[in-house]
Design a protein around this motif. Structure first.
Motif, PDB file in Angstrom:
ATOM      1  N   THR A 337      96.076   5.323 -24.465  1.00  0.00           N
ATOM      2  CA  THR A 337      97.252   5.801 -24.240  1.00  0.00           C
ATOM      3  C   THR A 337      97.694   5.491 -22.109  1.00  0.00           C
ATOM      4  N   TYR A 338      96.112   5.044 -21.594  1.00  0.00           N
ATOM      5  CA  TYR A 338      95.712   4.490 -20.707  1.00  0.00           C
ATOM      6  C   TYR A 338      95.908   2.960 -21.097  1.00  0.00           C
ATOM      7  N   MET A 339      95.692   2.375 -21.555  1.00  0.00           N
ATOM      8  CA  MET A 339      96.116   1.145 -21.902  1.00  0.00           C
ATOM      9  C   MET A 339      97.331   0.709 -21.975  1.00  0.00           C
ATOM     10  N   LEU A 340      98.180   1.347 -22.597  1.00  0.00           N
ATOM     11  CA  LEU A 340      99.948   1.600 -23.330  1.00  0.00           C
ATOM     12  C   LEU A 340     100.456   1.558 -21.505  1.00  0.00           C
ATOM     13  N   SER A 341      99.604   2.552 -20.490  1.00  0.00           N
ATOM     14  CA  SER A 341     100.079   2.863 -19.400  1.00  0.00           C
ATOM     15  C   SER A 341     100.936   1.513 -18.679  1.00  0.00           C
ATOM     16  N   THR A 342      99.455   0.514 -18.648  1.00  0.00           N
ATOM     17  CA  THR A 342      99.596  -0.116 -17.424  1.00  0.00           C
ATOM     18  C   THR A 342     100.568  -1.514 -17.903  1.00  0.00           C
ATOM     19  N   LEU A 343     101.292  -1.051 -18.442  1.00  0.00           N
ATOM     20  CA  LEU A 343     102.184  -1.911 -18.903  1.00  0.00           C
ATOM     21  C   LEU A 343     103.610  -1.392 -18.287  1.00  0.00           C
ATOM     22  N   ILE A 344     103.760  -0.144 -17.808  1.00  0.00           N
ATOM     23  CA  ILE A 344     105.027   0.393 -16.388  1.00  0.00           C
ATOM     24  C   ILE A 344     104.635  -0.608 -15.022  1.00  0.00           C
ATOM     25  N   CYS A 345     102.942  -0.491 -14.677  1.00  0.00           N
ATOM     26  CA  CYS A 345     102.530  -1.509 -13.750  1.00  0.00           C
ATOM     27  C   CYS A 345     103.687  -3.073 -13.786  1.00  0.00           C
ATOM     28  N   VAL A 346     103.520  -3.358 -15.110  1.00  0.00           N
ATOM     29  CA  VAL A 346     104.065  -4.709 -14.997  1.00  0.00           C
ATOM     30  C   VAL A 346     105.310  -5.116 -14.419  1.00  0.00           C
ATOM     31  N   PHE A 347     106.076  -4.060 -15.316  1.00  0.00           N
ATOM     32  CA  PHE A 347     107.335  -4.066 -14.751  1.00  0.00           C
ATOM     33  C   PHE A 347     107.142  -3.410 -12.827  1.00  0.00           C
ATOM     34  N   THR A 348     107.297  -2.918 -12.761  1.00  0.00           N
ATOM     35  CA  THR A 348     107.130  -1.947 -11.466  1.00  0.00           C
ATOM     36  C   THR A 348     106.599  -2.267 -10.105  1.00  0.00           C
ATOM     37  N   LEU A 349     105.667  -3.114  -9.853  1.00  0.00           N
ATOM     38  CA  LEU A 349     104.663  -3.429  -8.392  1.00  0.00           C
ATOM     39  C   LEU A 349     105.377  -4.387  -8.471  1.00  0.00           C
ATOM     40  N   ASP A 350     106.145  -5.125  -8.948  1.00  0.00           N
ATOM     41  CA  ASP A 350     106.772  -5.908  -7.699  1.00  0.00           C
ATOM     42  C   ASP A 350     108.254  -6.120  -7.605  1.00  0.00           C
ATOM     43  N   ARG A 351     108.376  -4.800  -8.004  1.00  0.00           N
ATOM     44  CA  ARG A 351     110.212  -4.291  -7.468  1.00  0.00           C
ATOM     45  C   ARG A 351     110.182  -2.629  -6.320  1.00  0.00           C
ATOM     46  N   ILE A 352     109.263  -1.629  -7.157  1.00  0.00           N
ATOM     47  CA  ILE A 352     108.510  -0.736  -6.336  1.00  0.00           C
ATOM     48  C   ILE A 352     107.892  -1.346  -4.741  1.00  0.00           C
ATOM     49  N   GLY A 353     107.231  -2.187  -4.774  1.00  0.00           N
ATOM     50  CA  GLY A 353     106.023  -2.557  -4.296  1.00  0.00           C
ATOM     51  C   GLY A 353     104.830  -1.775  -4.182  1.00  0.00           C
ATOM     52  N   ARG A 354     103.833  -2.547  -3.397  1.00  0.00           N
ATOM     53  CA  ARG A 354     102.604  -1.425  -3.599  1.00  0.00           C
ATOM     54  C   ARG A 354     102.399  -0.298  -3.092  1.00  0.00           C
ATOM     55  N   ARG A 355     102.966  -0.349  -1.639  1.00  0.00           N
ATOM     56  CA  ARG A 355     102.911   1.221  -1.602  1.00  0.00           C
ATOM     57  C   ARG A 355     103.537   2.327  -1.991  1.00  0.00           C
ATOM     58  N   TRP A 356     104.879   2.412  -2.685  1.00  0.00           N
ATOM     59  CA  TRP A 356     105.269   3.366  -3.193  1.00  0.00           C
ATOM     60  C   TRP A 356     104.410   3.284  -4.539  1.00  0.00           C
ATOM     61  N   THR A 357     103.965   2.392  -5.136  1.00  0.00           N
ATOM     62  CA  THR A 357     103.082   2.569  -6.814  1.00  0.00           C
ATOM     63  C   THR A 357     102.060   3.908  -6.248  1.00  0.00           C
ATOM     64  N   LEU A 358     101.314   3.438  -5.342  1.00  0.00           N
ATOM     65  CA  LEU A 358     100.211   4.249  -4.833  1.00  0.00           C
ATOM     66  C   LEU A 358     100.873   5.687  -4.535  1.00  0.00           C
ATOM     67  N   TYR A 359     101.958   6.074  -3.683  1.00  0.00           N
ATOM     68  CA  TYR A 359     102.886   7.018  -3.219  1.00  0.00           C
ATOM     69  C   TYR A 359     103.042   7.929  -4.849  1.00  0.00           C
ATOM     70  N   TRP A 360     103.846   7.914  -6.063  1.00  0.00           N
ATOM     71  CA  TRP A 360     104.209   8.157  -6.605  1.00  0.00           C
ATOM     72  C   TRP A 360     102.586   7.896  -8.025  1.00  0.00           C
ATOM     73  N   GLY A 361     101.788   7.758  -7.695  1.00  0.00           N
ATOM     74  CA  GLY A 361     101.022   8.370  -8.377  1.00  0.00           C
ATOM     75  C   GLY A 361      99.512   9.039  -7.761  1.00  0.00           C
ATOM     76  N   SER A 362      99.576   9.044  -6.341  1.00  0.00           N
ATOM     77  CA  SER A 362      98.988  10.244  -6.072  1.00  0.00           C
ATOM     78  C   SER A 362      99.162  11.251  -6.197  1.00  0.00           C
ATOM     79  N   VAL A 363     100.439  11.762  -6.321  1.00  0.00           N
ATOM     80  CA  VAL A 363     101.255  12.943  -6.994  1.00  0.00           C
ATOM     81  C   VAL A 363     100.871  13.038  -7.747  1.00  0.00           C
ATOM     82  N   VAL A 364     101.434  12.590  -8.866  1.00  0.00           N
ATOM     83  CA  VAL A 364     101.398  12.522 -10.124  1.00  0.00           C
ATOM     84  C   VAL A 364     100.161  13.236 -10.439  1.00  0.00           C
ATOM     85  N   GLN A 365      98.959  12.417  -9.972  1.00  0.00           N
ATOM     86  CA  GLN A 365      97.443  12.128 -11.060  1.00  0.00           C
ATOM     87  C   GLN A 365      97.324  13.534  -9.820  1.00  0.00           C
TER      88      GLN A 365
END
Length: 571
Positions: A337-365
């Motif tokens: 599950t961990y490995m498959l979830s990394t594919l989300i980052c492949v498609f979102t990291l350059d779209r929403i940026g580094r900061r917003w990626t960390l934001y939503w990650g911290s909230v859900v985690q």
């Protein structure tokens, strides 16, 4: 290009195909890194390892490990991170001095030596020194591979390429878990093969990495930095293309690199690790601030809970009430599950940026860790084996799965990408090494404490991780400027502000970008440095007097006016 070996793949591949090839090699190194981390989870559960060889525990009546010396268990795991700390500092220095390719080869060779020593370990003293040496090799690779990857990638897709590499990182964790799960059935789970073979397996990708990296191109930015401009320009041309719509892109980027290298040499007077840490002699480059940012980003990456989940997953699932027979395969399923979830980052990291990626990650985690603690506590308050106890335990396991999936989509990649993006070219490998220092400190600290924490706090350990996630949100918002869609050369302008706050840095960046167009040609369409008549690239020999001080332009303008008045007066 006679200066580059005829066997180099840069002669045969270009543009996206060359970038993919480079990222495959970078991913191979990062696969080893992931495998090496995930490996110890299964090794720690092998009876021959913890009872007969290392002698820090014994099996109970059901065959579950009972740890008698948690400090020794944690120490064997965490000493590896002392090695990575030393190794990354060596790798950063070596990488800035001798190049990215030679450093990757050095790291692979050293890691092979360490892995061989771990495989043959006969007692805990032997294993401690073997893991220290193996960690040194890993530290060298971790310091240089992300730098090589970011320096060759284009700024608009840099995050995507590095995110793909970290999919391979977690694939390494998956391979480690399932290989160990399969080995656990060998001879009824009683031989040393169960843990020695998984340790030895990491030597295979390392040998391949050492053998093949020599035919890959050196970083064009490092080549320009050390004065090998002709080679650097050729590699850039192969990476970006030289015909059609691509004409001028490589030249614009080359001009930016040359200009920023010149500006960095004028701005900074010292590039040692101590100078970087204290900021002495860095001037407007503010390297000390960048060092602190990457160290603490990596430390927090571990303290939000992933180090405990990765290495002590079996212990966590036992705490949640999972039976011994199910612990290993559930841990392995979690890594998939961990490995498959990394594919989300492949498609979102350059779209929403580094900061917003960390934001939503911290909230859900943070939410998932808090719920994991609460559900585990609720399950323990129910009669053993009851339907309610099983329901609560299942809920706690689901929260662990949610945590690891979210981490894979967010916090896994950014703390490794960010250090490779934000440092000046002159000290980029050393700068990335500081990030590995933070990772080593955070990981070593946490893995040493994890057995103690789970023994003393049990499920309440989850609340510690939840609190760490909450802390990261204001930390990132106030202190970490965005690097997404910005060239590596532009980051010097972002960090030129004397203030530590993001809003001041962004305001200062806008002004400097207007004042120093020579530093942002690759980022600006329409500034393609093409001759308007011939359509061919034009190379500028020397840029004007650039500066990272927003007041410098006004000061120079004032001096010019004074000089004109004095000339007129004497005339």
């Amino acid at each position: 290009m006679d200066l580059i070996s005829k066997h180099n793949v840069a002669h045969k591949l270009e543009k996206r195909s060359l970038l993919i090839a480079i990222n495959c090699i970078a991913a191979l190194s990062i696969f080893f890194f992931g495998y090496d981390q995930g490996m110890m989870g299964g090794v720690n559960g092998a009876e021959n390892y913890y009872h007969k060889t290392m002698k820090f525990g014994h099996p109970d009546a059901e065959g579950s490990p009972v740890i008698d010396d948690t400090l020794l268990q944690g120490g064997i795991v965490s000493i590896y991170y002392v090695g990575t700390l030393v190794g990354c500092l060596v790798g950063g220095w070596f990488g800035d001095k001798y190049g990215r390719i030679k450093t990757i080869a050095l790291g692979a060779a050293w890691a092979i030596f360490g892995a061989a020593l771990q495989t043959s370990a006969m007692n805990h003293t032997w294993m401690i020194f073997a893991r220290l040496i193996n960690g040194w090799g890993t530290g060298i690779l971790n310091a240089i591979v992300p730098v090589w990857a970011t320096e060759t990638a284009e700024h608009k897709s840099r995050g995507q390429f590095v995110a793909i590499e970290f999919t391979l990182n977690i694939f390494g964790v998956v391979v480690a878990y399932w290989l160990e799960y399969g080995c656990s059935f060998y001879k009824g789970g009683n031989g040393s093969f169960i843990w020695r073979f998984p340790i030895a397996f990491q030597i295979v990708p390392l040998i391949f990495l050492f053998a093949i990296v020599w035919i890959f191109p050196e970083s064009p930015r490092w080549l320009v930095k050390v004065g090998r401009e002709e080679e650097g320009r050729y590699i850039l041309g192969r990476l970006r293309g030289e015909t059609g719509e691509d004409m001028g892109r490589a030249e614009a980027e080359f001009q930016d690199i040359r200009n920023i290298a010149e500006l960095e040499r004028k701005t900074a007077t010292s590039t040692s690790y101590w100078s970087m840490f204290t900021g002495r002699g860095s001037g407007k480059l503010h390297t000390a601030r960048r060092v602190q940012l990457v160290i603490w980003l990596q430390i927090m990456q571990e303290w939000i809970g992933i180090a405990g989940v990765t290495i002590y997953a079996p212990t966590i699932f036992r705490t949640a009430g999972i039976g011994e027979s199910d612990v290993q395969w559930i841990s392995g399923l979690n890594t998939i599950t961990y490995m498959l979830s990394t594919l989300i980052c492949v498609f979102t990291l350059d779209r929403i940026g580094r900061r917003w990626t960390l934001y939503w990650g911290s909230v859900v985690q943070g939410i998932s860790m808090a719920l994991a603690g609460g559900l585990t506590t609720a399950g323990e308050n129910q009669p053993i084996g009851s339907a309610a106890a099983k329901a609560y335990s299942s809920g706690a396991v689901a929260m662990i799965f949610l945590f690891t999936a979210t981490f894979g989509a967010t916090w896994l990649t950014v703390p490794w990408l960010y250090p490779a993006e934000i440092f000046p070219l002159e000290v980029r490998a050393k700068g990335n090494a500081w990030g590995v220092v933070g990772w080593s400190v955070g990981n070593g600290w946490l893995t040493l404490l994890c057995p103690v924490m789970f023994k003393a706090l049990q499920e309440n350990t989850y609340y510690v991780f939840a609190a760490a996630n909450v802390i990261t949100i204001p930390m990132v918002w106030a202190l970490y400027p965005e690097s997404n869609q910005r060239t590596l050369e532009e980051m010097n302008l972002v960090f030129a502000a004397d203030s530590i706050w993001v809003w001041d840095a962004e305001k200062n960046f806008k002004i400097l970008k207007e004042q120093n167009p020579e530093l942002v040609q690759a980022a600006q369409r329409g500034h393609s440095v093409l001759d308007p008549e011939t359509g061919l690239p034009v190379r500028k020999d020397t840029a004007r007097n650039m500066s990272l001080d927003v007041n410098a332009l006004n000061s120079r303008h004032h001096d010019d006016i004074v000089d004109e008045k004095q000339t007129f007066k004497h005339g």
